[in-house]
Enzyme design. Sequence first.
Site, mmCIF file in Angstrom:
data_model
loop_
_atom_site.group_PDB
_atom_site.id
_atom_site.type_symbol
_atom_site.label_atom_id
_atom_site.label_comp_id
_atom_site.label_asym_id
_atom_site.label_seq_id
_atom_site.Cartn_x
_atom_site.Cartn_y
_atom_site.Cartn_z
ATOM 1 N N HIS A 135 -19.774 -35.546 22.813
ATOM 2 C CA HIS A 135 -20.703 -37.339 22.178
ATOM 3 C C HIS A 135 -19.663 -36.573 20.881
ATOM 4 O O HIS A 135 -19.581 -35.940 20.817
ATOM 5 C CB HIS A 135 -21.590 -36.685 21.996
ATOM 6 N N ASP A 174 -21.046 -34.091 19.169
ATOM 7 C CA ASP A 174 -20.399 -32.468 19.881
ATOM 8 C C ASP A 174 -19.508 -31.921 18.860
ATOM 9 O O ASP A 174 -19.267 -30.693 19.153
ATOM 10 C CB ASP A 174 -21.008 -32.582 20.885
HETATM 11 C C1 XLS Z 1 -29.811 -37.699 28.126
HETATM 12 C C2 XLS Z 1 -28.642 -38.096 28.540
HETATM 13 C C3 XLS Z 1 -27.408 -38.378 28.053
HETATM 14 C C4 XLS Z 1 -26.033 -38.326 28.168
HETATM 15 C C5 XLS Z 1 -25.132 -39.107 27.300
HETATM 16 O O1 XLS Z 1 -30.850 -37.706 29.366
HETATM 17 O O2 XLS Z 1 -27.939 -37.648 30.684
HETATM 18 O O3 XLS Z 1 -26.483 -36.908 28.053
HETATM 19 O O4 XLS Z 1 -25.102 -38.401 29.684
HETATM 20 O O5 XLS Z 1 -25.543 -39.005 26.145
#
Ligand code: XLS
Length: 444
Positions: free
Chosen positions: A109, A112
């Site tokens: 993301h 991150d």
């Molecule tokens: C959360 C989601 C997230 C997505 C990416 O539950 O799995 O991690 O994969 O935003």
Amino acid sequence: MSQDYFRGDREYFPGIGCIPFEGPESDNPLAFKFYQRERVIGDKTMQEHLRFAVCYWHTFCAKGSDPFGVDTQVFPWDEPADPMAAARARMDAAFEFFTKLGVPYYCFHDRDMAPEGADVAGSERNLAAMVALAAERQAETGVKLLWGTANLFGHPRYMNGAATNPDFAVLTHAAAQVKAALDATVELGGENYVFWGGREGYASLLNTDTRRETEHLARFLDKAREYARSIGFRGTFLVEPKPMEPSKHQYDFDAQTVIGFLRQYGLAGDFKVNVEANHATLAGHSFAHELQMCTDAGLLGSIDANRGDPQNGWDTDQFPTDLYDAVHAMLVVLAGGGLGSGGLNFDAKVRRESVDMEDIFIGHIGGMDTFARALETAHRLRANGALEQHRAARYASFDAGQGARFESGELGLAELRDLAAESGEPERVSGRQEWYENLINQYM
Ligand code: XLS
Ligand code: NI
Ligand code: NI
């Protein structure tokens, strides 16, 4: 490079080298027992079939906090006080980890990888600086980007949603983030771009215009596609379903809901589905069911490989260790022709109580070994062919004669009624579920 792995100024996982394959007899926790990158299964290597990715958020950002307690993990890359210096250290640690583990891909993301700035332009500058460094690290190590995404759920401004927020001003900030994250994904050669609508949903119907919100979501995705294509993104957009958490009710409930939505708004084709195992079980489905629904629609894009806890009703994001479940998943994936440009992203984290640095390696090694065994088992099962033959035989009455005429639309309801009257009560035919279940066990 002659080095085994790329290193910045500092080694973040000292004492851990490249993870070797040692086979099932090994008692070394830091070795693969089943995953052999170059081993050929059918027409491809294990690495080509499985396309493993490490996620940036859990692995390098999540430090074990839960609603009842603060962080339990101490990450050495968080030591620098300056957030950009910490982001650079985290990136060095991330690429050291990717190369030591031996995965071909990662996912991230925007937030991150780079801290939020003081304003939109400041956030864009931070991300662009980190993307430039990531591009260098990718070139040095050969590690590639499976997908990028934007975090549209963490900041307080998104508490009422991002693209579905009732306040247009918030939607514009979400758009700014997605634009920058798409720029980053294109710059890093990302093969896909993910939308997970964590707060695209609602808490109370009383204050919510659900029709307007879902139309905004569709419009937003359409504009993201238009922009991404204009800057040369040729990859696939993925929507990741999840029924709830953090929202009480999320619009992207499950695979079939997302498939219907994509088709309704003319997005299918450019957009596919990213199936997460733990989200499947939260929706009351099995992981394999969600994969099958996407495969049937031709819209299986990628996988977030993890697992939930059968007794806990939330997204525990554990590493996948259940072989039976993974075999079932790989049967569906192989029957559908493989993962294409998707992959198996470990959207998984070590437990709050697992505080040693080597636990992060051990978690990933376990997930990779589980899917390596599952791939090999599912391939042998398919080569044997008994399962497919028995399943096909169940539908044999539609292969010829009146059944085939029904399939091609030649029989009306009245004609079907007359056939029933003529043929009398049908024989009971066993579904033989236990036979199918035992066959999987036999091949494991
Ligand atoms: C959360 C989601 C997230 C997505 C990416 O539950 O799995 O991690 O994969 O935003
Ligand atoms: Ni996910
Ligand atoms: Ni999740």
